[in-house]
Design a protein around this motif. Structure first.
Motif, PDB file in Angstrom:
ATOM      1  N   LEU A  64       0.826  -1.202   0.000  1.00  0.00           N
ATOM      2  CA  LEU A  64       0.000   0.000   0.000  1.00  0.00           C
ATOM      3  C   LEU A  64       0.864   1.258   0.000  1.00  0.00           C
ATOM      4  O   LEU A  64       0.579   2.223  -0.715  1.00  0.00           O
ATOM      5  CB  LEU A  64      -0.934  -0.002   1.205  1.00  0.00           C
ATOM      6  CG  LEU A  64      -1.958  -1.141   1.262  1.00  0.00           C
ATOM      7  CD1 LEU A  64      -2.683  -1.121   2.603  1.00  0.00           C
ATOM      8  CD2 LEU A  64      -2.960  -1.030   0.112  1.00  0.00           C
ATOM      9  N   ASP A  65       1.933   1.238   0.802  1.00  0.00           N
ATOM     10  CA  ASP A  65       2.804   2.411   0.865  1.00  0.00           C
ATOM     11  C   ASP A  65       3.490   2.666  -0.471  1.00  0.00           C
ATOM     12  O   ASP A  65       3.661   3.825  -0.883  1.00  0.00           O
ATOM     13  CB  ASP A  65       3.854   2.221   1.964  1.00  0.00           C
ATOM     14  CG  ASP A  65       3.257   2.321   3.364  1.00  0.00           C
ATOM     15  OD1 ASP A  65       2.148   2.875   3.495  1.00  0.00           O
ATOM     16  OD2 ASP A  65       3.891   1.842   4.313  1.00  0.00           O
ATOM     17  N   LEU A  66       3.890   1.614  -1.163  1.00  0.00           N
ATOM     18  CA  LEU A  66       4.526   1.795  -2.479  1.00  0.00           C
ATOM     19  C   LEU A  66       3.518   2.325  -3.501  1.00  0.00           C
ATOM     20  O   LEU A  66       3.886   3.107  -4.390  1.00  0.00           O
ATOM     21  CB  LEU A  66       5.132   0.484  -2.951  1.00  0.00           C
ATOM     22  CG  LEU A  66       6.397   0.039  -2.204  1.00  0.00           C
ATOM     23  CD1 LEU A  66       6.782  -1.375  -2.589  1.00  0.00           C
ATOM     24  CD2 LEU A  66       7.547   0.998  -2.484  1.00  0.00           C
ATOM     25  N   MET A  67       2.259   1.916  -3.373  1.00  0.00           N
ATOM     26  CA  MET A  67       1.224   2.463  -4.253  1.00  0.00           C
ATOM     27  C   MET A  67       1.054   3.963  -4.002  1.00  0.00           C
ATOM     28  O   MET A  67       1.012   4.767  -4.947  1.00  0.00           O
ATOM     29  CB  MET A  67      -0.103   1.740  -4.025  1.00  0.00           C
ATOM     30  CG  MET A  67      -0.098   0.272  -4.373  1.00  0.00           C
ATOM     31  SD  MET A  67      -1.660  -0.539  -3.902  1.00  0.00           S
ATOM     32  CE  MET A  67      -2.696  -0.095  -5.313  1.00  0.00           C
ATOM     33  N   VAL A  68       0.953   4.346  -2.720  1.00  0.00           N
ATOM     34  CA  VAL A  68       0.779   5.758  -2.382  1.00  0.00           C
ATOM     35  C   VAL A  68       1.980   6.566  -2.858  1.00  0.00           C
ATOM     36  O   VAL A  68       1.841   7.676  -3.376  1.00  0.00           O
ATOM     37  CB  VAL A  68       0.578   5.934  -0.868  1.00  0.00           C
ATOM     38  CG1 VAL A  68       0.582   7.408  -0.487  1.00  0.00           C
ATOM     39  CG2 VAL A  68      -0.728   5.275  -0.435  1.00  0.00           C
ATOM     40  N   GLN A  69       3.157   6.009  -2.710  1.00  0.00           N
ATOM     41  CA  GLN A  69       4.367   6.699  -3.138  1.00  0.00           C
ATOM     42  C   GLN A  69       4.311   7.011  -4.635  1.00  0.00           C
ATOM     43  O   GLN A  69       4.635   8.126  -5.069  1.00  0.00           O
ATOM     44  CB  GLN A  69       5.575   5.813  -2.825  1.00  0.00           C
ATOM     45  CG  GLN A  69       6.898   6.542  -2.806  1.00  0.00           C
ATOM     46  CD  GLN A  69       8.010   5.656  -2.275  1.00  0.00           C
ATOM     47  OE1 GLN A  69       7.804   4.493  -1.953  1.00  0.00           O
ATOM     48  NE2 GLN A  69       9.208   6.196  -2.181  1.00  0.00           N
ATOM     49  N   ALA A  70       3.888   6.050  -5.440  1.00  0.00           N
ATOM     50  CA  ALA A  70       3.776   6.280  -6.884  1.00  0.00           C
ATOM     51  C   ALA A  70       2.688   7.297  -7.197  1.00  0.00           C
ATOM     52  O   ALA A  70       2.865   8.166  -8.064  1.00  0.00           O
ATOM     53  CB  ALA A  70       3.480   4.950  -7.586  1.00  0.00           C
ATOM     54  N   ILE A  71       1.563   7.227  -6.489  1.00  0.00           N
ATOM     55  CA  ILE A  71       0.469   8.171  -6.717  1.00  0.00           C
ATOM     56  C   ILE A  71       0.914   9.586  -6.382  1.00  0.00           C
ATOM     57  O   ILE A  71       0.611  10.543  -7.106  1.00  0.00           O
ATOM     58  CB  ILE A  71      -0.769   7.767  -5.894  1.00  0.00           C
ATOM     59  CG1 ILE A  71      -1.314   6.426  -6.383  1.00  0.00           C
ATOM     60  CG2 ILE A  71      -1.862   8.838  -5.994  1.00  0.00           C
ATOM     61  CD1 ILE A  71      -2.333   5.794  -5.448  1.00  0.00           C
ATOM     62  N   VAL A  72       1.658   9.731  -5.294  1.00  0.00           N
ATOM     63  CA  VAL A  72       2.163  11.054  -4.902  1.00  0.00           C
ATOM     64  C   VAL A  72       3.106  11.603  -5.967  1.00  0.00           C
ATOM     65  O   VAL A  72       3.077  12.798  -6.283  1.00  0.00           O
ATOM     66  CB  VAL A  72       2.857  10.962  -3.533  1.00  0.00           C
ATOM     67  CG1 VAL A  72       3.695  12.203  -3.277  1.00  0.00           C
ATOM     68  CG2 VAL A  72       1.825  10.799  -2.427  1.00  0.00           C
ATOM     69  N   CYS A  73       3.954  10.757  -6.523  1.00  0.00           N
ATOM     70  CA  CYS A  73       4.823  11.208  -7.625  1.00  0.00           C
ATOM     71  C   CYS A  73       3.990  11.739  -8.779  1.00  0.00           C
ATOM     72  O   CYS A  73       4.353  12.729  -9.423  1.00  0.00           O
ATOM     73  CB  CYS A  73       5.705  10.059  -8.100  1.00  0.00           C
ATOM     74  SG  CYS A  73       7.072   9.660  -7.006  1.00  0.00           S
ATOM     75  N   ASN A  74       2.883  11.078  -9.053  1.00  0.00           N
ATOM     76  CA  ASN A  74       1.985  11.521 -10.119  1.00  0.00           C
ATOM     77  C   ASN A  74       1.393  12.888  -9.790  1.00  0.00           C
ATOM     78  O   ASN A  74       1.285  13.764 -10.663  1.00  0.00           O
ATOM     79  CB  ASN A  74       0.875  10.488 -10.313  1.00  0.00           C
ATOM     80  CG  ASN A  74       0.107  10.676 -11.608  1.00  0.00           C
ATOM     81  OD1 ASN A  74       0.608  11.266 -12.562  1.00  0.00           O
ATOM     82  ND2 ASN A  74      -1.107  10.167 -11.654  1.00  0.00           N
ATOM     83  N   LEU A  75       1.022  13.097  -8.536  1.00  0.00           N
ATOM     84  CA  LEU A  75       0.420  14.365  -8.127  1.00  0.00           C
ATOM     85  C   LEU A  75       1.415  15.516  -8.189  1.00  0.00           C
ATOM     86  O   LEU A  75       1.047  16.648  -8.503  1.00  0.00           O
ATOM     87  CB  LEU A  75      -0.118  14.255  -6.695  1.00  0.00           C
ATOM     88  CG  LEU A  75      -1.224  13.249  -6.409  1.00  0.00           C
ATOM     89  CD1 LEU A  75      -1.621  13.312  -4.947  1.00  0.00           C
ATOM     90  CD2 LEU A  75      -2.432  13.512  -7.296  1.00  0.00           C
TER      91      LEU A  75
END
Length: 360
Positions: free
Chosen positions: A119-130
């Motif tokens: 989950l944390d790695l998913m959030v990390q990628a999403i934050v990079c997108n943002l």
């Protein structure tokens, strides 16, 4: 796949993802190969022939179906369990169509069977997108709070948030891992890892560290704005030029807009003075319970109140996006640390608990 305007956290695989027409992130074969190279899945000297064969096959074709018999043939139970978790995760993300849809779906399903690391790695990628084109270092550092546990302390009147893993490792091993632990046990003195408060003088260095060594070695100042009492009962509020709380609010605004498609404004507050307080949510487990107790009028001991780092007021740009019974009312958010100073922010709470007029 696409380049980023700034260095990004490479372990999350953001550069190996593609954007959907909606702007969400879709996995590629290269993204799954990165997962297969992680320590939890990579081959080791003791890997059995069945594990070696499956690993080679998945590296060649990361999306291929894997019959249960291939995993059952693994000699090592931990390796078998790790591959089970990865394949279930892979299939869920592919079925959902994007990282964001899968992430939201995991929480809407109720019981979470996905490991926290995933989950944390998913959030990390999403934050990079943002934040891909965001030059503000404070927003990047605040975004770490969405996927990295923090340790909060008060130093000289400043509320500072640092990466708990880095701080704990520094305390235990001088930042040198198992070698450092052995050296410390032998009485050797070790050089300390330099933890810096993010500021104007080192913001550029922080941005350049995102993809390399020291990327989580910066502290974020979460101190509230400064107020001075003036004669005649007046209060002068001095806004801090670079506020970690403001940066966190800006990241959360982007998070809500990205997932829910609604615009919100979030502002840090020092207190709630609202007799018509109607809706609140905690950004972490500690804040959730604290706000719930305050809302029902339960007495909260001072030492527990002191764990509250900040309150926030959230307003919808368009009140029509809110439920009719709370339309136009502010939503109050809370951020708090545990008794031992730890903070694990839960960005999913903003996806599950906002009073939307229609399901997102």
């Amino acid at each position: 796949m696409f380049p980023s305007a700034f260095p990004i956290w490479t372990p999350c695989g953001f550069a190996l993802l593609e954007r959907t027409p909606r702007g969400w992130l879709s996995p590629t074969d290269a993204y799954w190969r990165l997962w297969l190279a992680r320590p939890e899945l990579a081959l080791v000297e003791e890997s059995c022939p069945a594990e070696q064969a499956l690993h080679a096959s998945l590296m060649a074709s990361p999306m291929r179906p894997v019959p249960a018999a291939e995993l059952d043939a693994f000699e090592d139970a931990d390796a078998r369990a790790n591959h089970h978790l990865f394949l279930a995760f892979r299939d869920a993300v592919v079925a959902a169509g994007s990282i964001e849809a899968a992430y939201a779906g995991f929480f809407k399903a109720g019981a979470i069977s996905v490991p926290p690391l995933f989950l944390d790695l998913m959030v990390q990628a999403i934050v990079c997108n943002l934040l891909q084109d965001e030059p503000d270092a404070w927003q990047w550092r605040a975004a770490e709070m969405l996927f990295r546990r923090q340790r909060v302390s008060v130093q000289d009147g400043r509320v500072l948030s640092g990466d708990s893993e880095v701080l704990d490792l520094t305390h235990e091993t001088g930042g040198l891992g198992s070698v450092g632990r052995l050296l410390m046990q032998s009485g050797a003195s070790l050089p300390t890892v330099q933890m810096e408060v993010l500021g104007e003088d080192n913001a550029g260095r922080y941005m350049n560290s995102l993809a390399g060594v020291g990327r989580f070695n910066f502290l974020l100042d979460l101190t509230h704005e400064i107020q001075r009492e003036l004669p005649h009962g007046l209060t002068l509020t001095m806004n801090r030029a670079q506020s970690g709380l403001k940066a966190l609010a800006q990241v959360l605004e982007k998070w809500v807009r990205h997932f829910l498609g609604v615009g919100v404004q979030i502002q840090a507050e020092s207190r709630i003075e609202d007799p018509a307080w109607r809706w609140h949510l905690g950004l972490d487990a500690e804040a959730t319970q604290l706000l719930n107790d305050l809302y029902i009028g339960q007495t909260v001991p001072p030492e527990r109140q002191q764990r509250l780092i900040s309150l926030f007021k959230l307003r919808f740009d368009d009140p029509q996006h809110m439920r009719a019974d709370v339309r136009g009312k502010p939503v109050y958010l809370g951020l708090a640390m545990t008794a031992d100073g730890l903070l694990k922010l839960k960005p999913q709470n903003l996806l599950l608990n906002l009073p939307l007029s229609a399901p997102a």
